[in-house]
Write a protein that holds these residues in place. Structure first.
Motif, short mmCIF file in Angstrom:
data_model
loop_
_atom_site.label_atom_id
_atom_site.label_comp_id
_atom_site.label_asym_id
_atom_site.label_seq_id
_atom_site.Cartn_x
_atom_site.Cartn_y
_atom_site.Cartn_z
N VAL A 44 0.84 -1.21 0.00
CA VAL A 44 0.00 0.00 0.00
C VAL A 44 0.87 1.25 0.00
O VAL A 44 0.49 2.31 -0.50
CB VAL A 44 -0.96 -0.01 1.22
CG1 VAL A 44 -1.74 1.29 1.33
CG2 VAL A 44 -1.92 -1.19 1.11
N ASP A 45 2.07 1.12 0.55
CA ASP A 45 2.97 2.29 0.59
C ASP A 45 3.37 2.76 -0.80
O ASP A 45 3.91 3.85 -0.96
CB ASP A 45 4.24 1.96 1.40
CG ASP A 45 3.91 1.75 2.87
OD1 ASP A 45 2.94 2.37 3.34
OD2 ASP A 45 4.60 0.96 3.53
N SER A 46 3.10 1.89 -1.80
CA SER A 46 3.48 2.30 -3.15
C SER A 46 2.47 3.28 -3.74
O SER A 46 2.67 3.78 -4.85
CB SER A 46 3.57 1.07 -4.07
OG SER A 46 2.27 0.52 -4.26
N PHE A 47 1.37 3.55 -3.01
CA PHE A 47 0.37 4.50 -3.51
C PHE A 47 1.05 5.85 -3.75
O PHE A 47 1.52 6.49 -2.81
CB PHE A 47 -0.75 4.62 -2.48
CG PHE A 47 -1.81 5.62 -2.85
CD1 PHE A 47 -2.50 5.52 -4.05
CD2 PHE A 47 -2.13 6.67 -2.00
CE1 PHE A 47 -3.48 6.43 -4.39
CE2 PHE A 47 -3.11 7.59 -2.33
CZ PHE A 47 -3.78 7.47 -3.52
N PRO A 48 1.13 6.28 -4.99
CA PRO A 48 1.92 7.47 -5.27
C PRO A 48 1.15 8.78 -5.03
O PRO A 48 -0.05 8.85 -5.26
CB PRO A 48 2.24 7.33 -6.76
CG PRO A 48 1.12 6.53 -7.31
CD PRO A 48 0.54 5.70 -6.20
#
Lengths: 242, 192
Positions: A44-48
């Motif tokens: 989820v941390d890849s949500f830009p």
């Protein structure tokens, strides 16, 4: 120890469920389950988030300064200018109410039932906006930190509550006239709380603030407003599809 | 950081309006990030940044240094983001008209992240996991999304989130669990 629940795994991921640590370390199945959750939540941390320009802070500051120059005018408009608009909106609601009531008087039963539905939805949507403003005042007071010493200035909330009272009365009367008992009841409860706020001193002590909070909590008014908000949202969707 | 925030706040309270710039410099990017994650829309996030700093300035006399200035500011930002998302949902027509850029399909402007059709921003994600994360976050309810963003990205406690959303501790936890379940269903096939 029993195998942890999914909820316990989530809490553990966020550092709040230390009691399952030992079990996760020893139980292979649970460790695999937890690692799967870790992979999901880490991804989820890849949500830009779009990058801002290098001078972003300066732009924000410049926009704030520009806004600040208009603040005096704006605040005059906010404190006085919108009162007639609220009254006009409420009057429009009364006219609408009367219009729908008139329609219903002359129609046959099935058509009258359809009118009732439309009338209720129109009222719901209009009252939804009014409740949103009221909710902001209540949340501000419910969340305000108690004054450590001295008093807390609630003059802004007080003024807003006073203005909201005017439209609240008109909406309540319209709802009652249309036979919408639930909305009229909610607005009646809200009116009592708004009255309390409007009649409070502009600066309240910790005890007075606590009393206001108790009024808000005892009536469960914030919860009721949120439930109504969901109805208004659904109704808005229905109205748009009409 | 917190110490220098306190100094800047004290100077603003003492009448030095320019000291507010230091607070804007330190926090505007993170307020934007929070707002974007909550609203899923770049223009809305910009509005949140502006409104947050205006509200904070107006209410600064209420800020008592028990919580850090950042926490207090993010609470204002998350509450305003929530109001904005609610009002966008309530007035979808207006929001479409306001948000759609010339030549841009209105549906994409308002649904942004939740839409199945990639918009210009989303094309940049380029990666299936990122697209799935964005789409799933966009499909969460407002309450689930807010609670999850505040917990996952902002590291706020259950108590802080409950207080912002007016929810009990249990209701807050359940909102987060529901969000995690939905993300898990969507992402597990991709990441495991």
């Amino acid at each position: 120890m029993k195998h942890p629940t999914e909820e316990q795994f989530v809490l553990y991921y966020y550092g709040e469920g230390a009691e399952i640590e030992e079990h996760v370390a020893q139980c292979e199945a649970c460790r695999a389950q937890y690692q799967a959750l870790q992979r999901v939540l880490n991804s989820v941390d890849s949500f830009p988030v779009p990058e801002r320009a290098p001078d972003y802070e300066s732009r924000v500051w410049a926009a704030l300064q520009k806004h600040d120059k208009r603040m005096e005018k704006r605040s005059r408009w906010l404190t006085w200018g919108w009162r007639p608009m609220f009254a006009a909106a409420a009057m429009a609601m009364l006219v609408l109410g009367a219009f729908f009531a008139g329609l219903g008087w002359h129609k046959s039963a099935p058509v009258q039932m359809a009118d009732n539905g439309v009338r209720e939805r129109v009222l719901l949507v209009a009252v939804g906006d009014h409740l949103e403003r009221s909710q902001m005042v209540l949340v501000e007071l419910a969340n305000a930190g108690a004054p450590a010493a001295g008093k807390l200035d609630i003059s802004y909330e007080q003024e807003t509550a006073e203005d909201l009272l005017e439209s609240n009365r008109l909406y309540r009367q319209t709802a009652a006239r249309n036979g919408d008992v639930a909305t009229a009841g909610l607005l009646d409860d809200l009116e009592r709380v708004l009255l309390e706020i409007a009649h409070s001193p502009a600066e309240v002590s910790a005890r007075q603030l606590e009393e206001l909070r108790r009024q808000i909590e005892d009536r469960g008014i914030l919860f009721k407003v949120r439930v109504f908000g969901s109805r208004a949202e659904q109704s808005s969707g229905n109205t748009n599809s009409l | 950081m917190e110490d220098s925030d306190s100094v800047a706040v004290a100077r603003v309270k003492a009448g030095d309006g320019d000291a507010y710039r230091a607070l804007v410099d330190r926090h505007s990017r993170s307020v934007f990030r929070l707002a974007y994650r909550m609203t899923g829309n770049e223009q809305d996030a910009e509005d949140v940044v502006q409104e947050t700093f205006l509200r904070a300035y107006k209410q600064l006399h209420r800020y008592e240094a028990r919580a850090s200035f950042g926490t207090w500011l993010y609470r204002i930002a998350s509450n305003y983001s929530l109001d904005l998302v609610r009002s966008r949902k309530r007035h979808p027509q207006t929001a479409l008209e306001e948000s759609a850029a010339p030549g841009e399909e209105a549906g994409n402007a308002i649904h942004g992240i939740a839409s199945d059709t990639p918009g210009p921003d989303r094309l940049l994600f380029g990666d299936e996991v990122q697209r799935t994360v964005a789409a799933t976050l966009g499909r969460l309810s407002q309450q689930e999304r807010t609670a999850f963003v505040l917990r996952h990205f902002e590291g706020q406690s259950i108590e802080e989130i409950g207080s912002s959303l007016g929810l009990s501790g249990n209701a807050t936890k359940h909102s987060i669990f529901r969000a995690v379940q939905k993300l898990r269903r969507a992402l597990e096939p991709l990441v495991t």
